[in-house]
Scaffold this motif. Sequence first.
Motif, mmCIF file in Angstrom:
data_model
loop_
_atom_site.group_PDB
_atom_site.id
_atom_site.type_symbol
_atom_site.label_atom_id
_atom_site.label_comp_id
_atom_site.label_asym_id
_atom_site.label_seq_id
_atom_site.Cartn_x
_atom_site.Cartn_y
_atom_site.Cartn_z
ATOM 1 N N PRO A 86 59.870 76.534 56.159
ATOM 2 C CA PRO A 86 59.997 76.374 54.703
ATOM 3 C C PRO A 86 60.778 75.112 54.359
ATOM 4 N N LEU A 87 60.597 74.660 53.113
ATOM 5 C CA LEU A 87 61.246 73.441 52.639
ATOM 6 C C LEU A 87 62.146 73.743 51.447
ATOM 7 N N PRO A 88 63.221 72.972 51.289
ATOM 8 C CA PRO A 88 64.081 73.152 50.118
ATOM 9 C C PRO A 88 63.506 72.468 48.889
ATOM 10 N N GLU A 89 63.790 73.029 47.717
ATOM 11 C CA GLU A 89 63.513 72.313 46.476
ATOM 12 C C GLU A 89 64.578 71.232 46.293
ATOM 13 N N GLN A 90 64.294 70.251 45.454
ATOM 14 C CA GLN A 90 65.259 69.170 45.249
ATOM 15 C C GLN A 90 66.586 69.710 44.735
ATOM 16 N N LYS A 91 66.561 70.727 43.878
ATOM 17 C CA LYS A 91 67.818 71.259 43.359
ATOM 18 C C LYS A 91 68.641 71.919 44.465
ATOM 19 N N GLN A 92 67.983 72.470 45.479
ATOM 20 C CA GLN A 92 68.709 73.052 46.604
ATOM 21 C C GLN A 92 69.345 71.958 47.464
ATOM 22 N N ILE A 93 68.652 70.850 47.607
ATOM 23 C CA ILE A 93 69.221 69.717 48.339
ATOM 24 C C ILE A 93 70.433 69.176 47.597
ATOM 25 N N ASP A 94 70.297 68.984 46.297
ATOM 26 C CA ASP A 94 71.407 68.470 45.489
ATOM 27 C C ASP A 94 72.604 69.416 45.551
ATOM 28 N N TRP A 95 72.329 70.706 45.516
ATOM 29 C CA TRP A 95 73.387 71.719 45.596
ATOM 30 C C TRP A 95 74.116 71.629 46.931
ATOM 31 N N ASN A 112 65.223 94.165 37.395
ATOM 32 C CA ASN A 112 63.990 93.393 37.210
ATOM 33 C C ASN A 112 64.282 91.897 37.409
ATOM 34 N N TYR A 113 64.704 91.574 38.607
ATOM 35 C CA TYR A 113 65.068 90.191 38.910
ATOM 36 C C TYR A 113 63.934 89.184 38.688
ATOM 37 N N PRO A 114 62.668 89.532 38.918
ATOM 38 C CA PRO A 114 61.616 88.553 38.590
ATOM 39 C C PRO A 114 61.686 88.098 37.133
ATOM 40 N N HIS A 115 61.990 89.020 36.225
ATOM 41 C CA HIS A 115 62.148 88.656 34.812
ATOM 42 C C HIS A 115 63.345 87.719 34.627
ATOM 43 N N ILE A 116 64.448 88.028 35.311
ATOM 44 C CA ILE A 116 65.652 87.199 35.212
ATOM 45 C C ILE A 116 65.392 85.797 35.750
ATOM 46 N N PHE A 117 64.713 85.707 36.891
ATOM 47 C CA PHE A 117 64.457 84.398 37.481
ATOM 48 C C PHE A 117 63.543 83.558 36.591
ATOM 49 N N ALA A 118 62.586 84.207 35.944
ATOM 50 C CA ALA A 118 61.708 83.483 35.025
ATOM 51 C C ALA A 118 62.515 82.939 33.845
ATOM 52 N N MET A 119 63.455 83.741 33.342
ATOM 53 C CA MET A 119 64.320 83.277 32.259
ATOM 54 C C MET A 119 65.139 82.064 32.706
ATOM 55 N N LEU A 120 65.716 82.143 33.887
ATOM 56 C CA LEU A 120 66.516 81.040 34.406
ATOM 57 C C LEU A 120 65.690 79.767 34.546
ATOM 58 N N ASP A 121 64.499 79.895 35.093
ATOM 59 C CA ASP A 121 63.651 78.719 35.291
ATOM 60 C C ASP A 121 63.262 78.076 33.964
ATOM 61 N N SER A 122 63.125 78.890 32.929
ATOM 62 C CA SER A 122 62.707 78.341 31.644
ATOM 63 C C SER A 122 63.857 77.674 30.893
ATOM 64 N N ILE A 123 65.093 78.124 31.132
ATOM 65 C CA ILE A 123 66.243 77.591 30.395
ATOM 66 C C ILE A 123 67.042 76.589 31.224
ATOM 67 N N GLN A 124 67.278 76.928 32.494
ATOM 68 C CA GLN A 124 68.085 76.085 33.387
ATOM 69 C C GLN A 124 67.299 75.842 34.678
ATOM 70 N N PRO A 125 66.260 75.014 34.607
ATOM 71 C CA PRO A 125 65.392 74.834 35.782
ATOM 72 C C PRO A 125 66.087 74.204 36.985
ATOM 73 N N ASN A 126 67.226 73.549 36.786
ATOM 74 C CA ASN A 126 67.927 72.910 37.897
ATOM 75 C C ASN A 126 69.052 73.760 38.470
ATOM 76 N N ALA A 127 69.194 74.980 37.983
ATOM 77 C CA ALA A 127 70.238 75.879 38.486
ATOM 78 C C ALA A 127 69.756 76.588 39.751
ATOM 79 N N VAL A 128 70.622 76.644 40.747
ATOM 80 C CA VAL A 128 70.352 77.395 41.972
ATOM 81 C C VAL A 128 70.865 78.819 41.770
ATOM 82 N N VAL A 129 70.052 79.801 42.118
ATOM 83 C CA VAL A 129 70.425 81.198 41.924
ATOM 84 C C VAL A 129 71.036 81.755 43.197
#
Length: 627
Positions: A31-40, A210-227
């Motif tokens: 697997p590969l990291p997303e850019q936000k994971q690299i930055d983190w 319902n974490y899938p719902h939470i993750f979708a919310m995070l991606d829509s508001i704070q797309p660069n945040a690592v969970v």
Amino acid sequence: MNKLIISSVMALASLTASAQSTVKAPAPILPLPEQKQIDWQRMETYAFIHFGLNTFNDREWGYGDSDPATFNPTRLDCEQWAKTLVAAGMKGVILTAKHHDGFCLWPFEGNDYNVSRSPYKNGKGNIVRELSEACKKYDLKFAVYLSPWDRSRADYATPGYLPYFYAQLHDLLTNYGDVFEVWFDGANGGDGYYGGAKDSRTIDRKNYYNYPHIFAMLDSIQPNAVVFGDGGPGCRWVGNEKGFAGETNWAFLRKNTVYPGYPNYPELQYGHADGDQWTAAECDVSIRPGWFYHPEEDDRVKSPEQLADLYYRSVGHNATLLLNFPVDREGLIHPTDSANAVNFHKMIQRELQHNLVAGMTPKVSNERGGEFTAKAMTDNSWDTYWATADGVTSATITFDFKKPQLMNRIMLQEYIPLGQRVKKFAVEYLDGKTWRSVEQGEETTTIGYKRLLRFRTVEAKSVRVRIIDSRGPICLNNVGIYYGGKDAQLTWNPTAEAIKSLPFAILSADKAEWEKATDRNPQTVWFSKGNEVLIDLGSEQEISALQYLPDQSEGRRGLIHTYTIAACDAKGGNERVLKSGEFSNLQNNPILQTVTFNATKTRYVKLRAERMVVAGEAMGFAELGVK
């Protein structure tokens, strides 16, 4: 210069550039990291702030029944926090906006259990905003911790609680600027206490929120945040609150395997070698024994040496270090905490200040060519890297100095945008005509984003790194070799005040003798009778490491060559082998040996010498520890 020469030079440069451009980069390995994971991960160290009603009520986990009026910091200064953290080398800070007791550090309109009901600023305070603004002023990244658990809510564990929790999260994510991480605690109820009253409610930790719902919310508001969560998806808990990752540490987890309350959490120290999701480890640890401030812990703050040790075992083990500062009852980071953290940062800067191989071109056994040359490992650039040809999964990197150099640190980095690859490597120095290992064992395992090795000071004219096995072509973007000074500590300094082992007794041995192995004096040595040592921890304990410092005298007697460590019963029977292996190079380099294994619970531990360096000698222990 005549036109013919100029033309020839330009043609040669054109051919060189053309040749480089035709050499393709190694194919990524999933697997590969997303850019936000690299930055983190490149942040490396950042801070936690635990502060709330627990601070004023001498609790770690409040029940949700403390009066908001008790929250009354008289000198709260978020800029003092920020300036302290910057001086300590922290790149960001995560605030516990709401802990398990449900008390909110911001005036959340959806409840009356928040800072607006406290005396702080006559109910007009907002600590989330105050800290986020201080972070902007002092160039710190900001993040939030929001406990999914809420002991103040009568509707917790029912469907009615979820809209409330989602509203809190939405409020934090939309009104306080960018956040680099969102932290979801794995403690999620089930202890039977809500609002101070006993209750038998529990939840399905996998599905309730319902974490899938939470993750979708995070991606829509704070797309660069690592969970952050036990299983990610952005980054994972490291499986302990002691601040270190395993020496073997893959940045992978098997998708949909780990969840809050995952019973096999000790494996999170190492990751899943066969994982299909990039989820690097975050090592969370408090600078004090507790997460919240307690006055009686003012003299139990981790020393700079302890913090430096944790840095090498977290950031230096392919993870990040999340260091907690319990803000005191005045609303400030305590002076002792501040001083120790700042001195820790200075210590790391000093030890890794001068790279002995900066700008050098090492000899390599294989080179992909083009732009992926050996020179890329020492140019101090993240974006350039040396790579081997396709199919080449082992190689050597050799540095030759003009004159012998003192050294006791080495840093290796893989170019993780293309995946984590190295499975096993070794670092050696040339002693006369013999290559000797710098470490306790001949071979080490993973590298990942960063691997830092500490070893007893050696003087050498040549050093080599042997990549023994890799998941594909090797890709290293940085190598550093350092001399941290004559007093730079090793993995475990037995004379340091900071070092603590679980208390134990040695069975079937004279206490006056075996205590020499626990007196933190490396000059006293206990020699056992027979080839086994049976350790009694006094009660069942969770352990994950055994530490052995051999005889430090010139004679170096009683060196163990091959060992077995096992959990057992009081008579040494019913063995469960925890680790077997070899203590390598003790005769020439008798440094502390730290053997890590999967965490296990036991009262009795057996160390058996399967073979001694000198046959027939009794085992000698300058120090012995169990963690």
